[in-house]
Scaffold this motif. Structure first.
Motif, short mmCIF file in Angstrom:
data_model
loop_
_atom_site.label_atom_id
_atom_site.label_comp_id
_atom_site.label_asym_id
_atom_site.label_seq_id
_atom_site.Cartn_x
_atom_site.Cartn_y
_atom_site.Cartn_z
N VAL A 264 0.83 -1.20 0.00
CA VAL A 264 0.00 0.00 0.00
C VAL A 264 0.87 1.26 0.00
N THR A 265 2.02 1.19 0.67
CA THR A 265 2.94 2.32 0.66
C THR A 265 3.48 2.57 -0.74
N LEU A 266 3.85 1.50 -1.42
CA LEU A 266 4.35 1.64 -2.78
C LEU A 266 3.28 2.21 -3.71
N ALA A 267 2.04 1.72 -3.56
CA ALA A 267 0.94 2.21 -4.41
C ALA A 267 0.67 3.69 -4.18
N ILE A 268 0.61 4.10 -2.92
CA ILE A 268 0.32 5.50 -2.60
C ILE A 268 1.47 6.40 -3.03
N THR A 269 2.69 5.95 -2.79
CA THR A 269 3.86 6.73 -3.16
C THR A 269 3.95 6.88 -4.68
N THR A 270 3.68 5.80 -5.39
CA THR A 270 3.68 5.86 -6.86
C THR A 270 2.61 6.82 -7.36
N GLY A 271 1.45 6.80 -6.70
CA GLY A 271 0.39 7.73 -7.08
C GLY A 271 0.80 9.18 -6.91
N LEU A 272 1.49 9.49 -5.80
CA LEU A 272 1.97 10.85 -5.58
C LEU A 272 2.99 11.24 -6.64
N CYS A 273 3.88 10.32 -6.97
CA CYS A 273 4.91 10.60 -7.97
C CYS A 273 4.29 10.89 -9.34
N PHE A 274 3.35 10.04 -9.75
CA PHE A 274 2.68 10.25 -11.04
C PHE A 274 1.90 11.57 -11.05
N THR A 275 1.25 11.88 -9.93
CA THR A 275 0.50 13.14 -9.83
C THR A 275 1.42 14.34 -9.97
N ALA A 276 2.60 14.27 -9.33
CA ALA A 276 3.55 15.37 -9.39
C ALA A 276 4.09 15.57 -10.81
N PHE A 277 4.46 14.47 -11.46
CA PHE A 277 4.94 14.58 -12.84
C PHE A 277 3.82 15.08 -13.76
N ALA A 278 2.60 14.59 -13.54
CA ALA A 278 1.47 15.01 -14.37
C ALA A 278 1.16 16.49 -14.19
N SER A 279 1.37 17.01 -12.97
CA SER A 279 1.14 18.44 -12.74
C SER A 279 2.11 19.28 -13.55
N GLY A 280 3.34 18.80 -13.73
CA GLY A 280 4.30 19.50 -14.58
C GLY A 280 3.83 19.52 -16.03
N TYR A 281 3.29 18.39 -16.48
CA TYR A 281 2.76 18.32 -17.85
C TYR A 281 1.55 19.26 -18.00
N GLY A 282 0.66 19.25 -17.01
CA GLY A 282 -0.51 20.12 -17.06
C GLY A 282 -0.13 21.59 -17.07
N LEU A 283 0.89 21.94 -16.29
CA LEU A 283 1.36 23.32 -16.25
C LEU A 283 1.94 23.74 -17.60
N SER A 284 2.64 22.83 -18.25
CA SER A 284 3.21 23.14 -19.56
C SER A 284 2.12 23.37 -20.60
N ARG A 285 1.02 22.63 -20.48
CA ARG A 285 -0.12 22.84 -21.38
C ARG A 285 -0.78 24.19 -21.11
N LEU A 286 -0.86 24.53 -19.83
CA LEU A 286 -1.47 25.80 -19.45
C LEU A 286 -0.69 26.98 -20.03
N PHE A 287 0.63 26.91 -19.95
CA PHE A 287 1.48 27.99 -20.45
C PHE A 287 1.78 27.86 -21.95
N LYS A 288 1.34 26.74 -22.55
CA LYS A 288 1.55 26.50 -23.99
C LYS A 288 3.02 26.63 -24.38
#
Length: 357
Positions: A264-288
């Motif tokens: 469960v620790t690995l699953a939650i930690t992986t989820g946080l990591c993917f969310t953080a990387f995805a936020s970088g992608y989302g920010l790049s789309r926002l700023f085009k």
């Protein structure tokens, strides 16, 4: 002399290209042979009085300072000139780097109330809080460089998050403390007090600034000549820190055979990591922005300085070794995700070997 330089360069490049496997090996070694790691952690050099304050000096803290000094030394001054053009994106990136993990951890805290072992849920929360409260990892610049990203933006995210960490980290830990139960709220408050401006300023910001000062003062040709040695030292120090801190938590986790906690620790930690990387992608789309800025934002927002978090946990949370497990998992997962982004960016036509310095 040339043969020695070639040897250092070869070994340094070998470790850099296989760093993830060396990290995994360090954690395996920590799980089955923790004695040397515990010795590293317990080696201290006493207290020193400075400006009417007692400063504790240990081998772990000196290793951490070495890592941060080398990070400052590795910054190329030519890349700092274009940072003024990226202030809006820098501010948005630094804000998202703190806000997105807070939202994720808050939602996980609500879900983990259903977990049958409340203490395990709190251990995960405290570990994730330490991950989220740490500045952006210097390793993100190396991944950005290898993926032909915008190195100036990547360096700006690392430098500003590091310089601001004496203020941001204690505040973030206090906020996370409000999400925890009473006992673990006190632990996070203790972490916030220990990870104050004094600790982070002395062992994180000051070595980084000194490294930058040396970078400005020493001729580029001399630094280029010794950089293979610096990179080799940096890799060895990073592995030693992870091995030593893994020695505190992994043997007990293996001995307890608590596989559901690890899963469960690995699953939650992986989820946080993917969310953080995805936020970088989302920010790049926002700023085009273009692909170079996009990968730099993804690496910057997805990778945290977990070496500092591990050291802080090992100094303050000696009686709670399981807190280190989420930090260790995040450290591994962030490199796996970074490697995947690097492969995908290469397949999309960005040659990762172009523009390396």
């Amino acid at each position: 002399m040339n043969s020695q330089k070639f040897t250092f360069l070869t070994v340094s490049q070998f470790i850099h290209h296989h760093l993830l496997w060396f990290l995994i090996s360090a954690y395996v070694l920590a799980a089955i042979f923790p004695a040397v790691g515990l010795w590293i952690r317990n080696t201290t050099f006493g207290d020193v009085s400075l400006f009417q304050a007692q400063i504790h000096i240990s081998l772990l803290l000196l290793l951490l300072a070495t890592l941060m000094f080398n990070a400052g030394l590795g910054v190329k001054t030519s890349h700092l000139k274009s940072l003024a053009q990226k202030t809006g994106m820098l501010f948005a990136g630094l804000t998202a780097n703190l806000a997105i993990p807070m939202l994720y951890i808050f939602s996980i805290t609500l879900v983990m109330r259903l977990w049958y072992e409340p203490d395990e849920a709190q251990h995960i929360l405290v570990g994730l809080a330490l991950v989220a409260a740490m500045p952006i990892a210097g390793a993100s610049t190396a991944w950005a460089q290898n993926s032909n990203g915008n190195l100036a933006l990547s360096l700006g995210l690392v430098l500003f998050s590091t310089v601001l960490s004496p203020v941001i980290t204690p505040v973030a830990l206090q906020v996370f403390g409000e999400m925890a139960s009473e006992e673990y709220e006190r632990l996070l408050q203790d972490l916030a007090a220990y990870g104050s401006a004094g600790f982070l300023g002395l062992w994180i910001v000051l070595p980084s600034v000194l490294g930058l000062a040396v970078r400005f003062a020493v001729p580029e040709a001399r630094l280029t000549a010794v950089m293979p040695v610096i990179k080799l030292i940096n890799a060895v120090v990073l592995l030693l820190l992870n091995y030593s801190n893994g020695s505190m938590s992994l043997p007990q986790a293996v001995a307890d055979r608590d596989y559901d906690f690890l899963a469960v620790t690995l699953a939650i930690t992986t989820g946080l990591c993917f969310t953080a990387f995805a936020s970088g992608y989302g920010l790049s789309r926002l700023f085009k922005v273009d692909q170079a800025d996009r990968v730099s934002l993804m690496y910057g927002l997805g990778m945290n300085n977990n070496g500092t978090g591990l050291v802080l946990a090992s100094l303050v949370l000696v009686s709670y070794p399981r807190v280190m497990v989420p930090i260790i998992f995040y450290n591994l997962v962030q490199h796996l995700v970074a490697g995947s982004i690097h492969v995908m960016s290469s397949r999309n036509g960005d040659d990762p070997t172009v523009g390396r310095a």
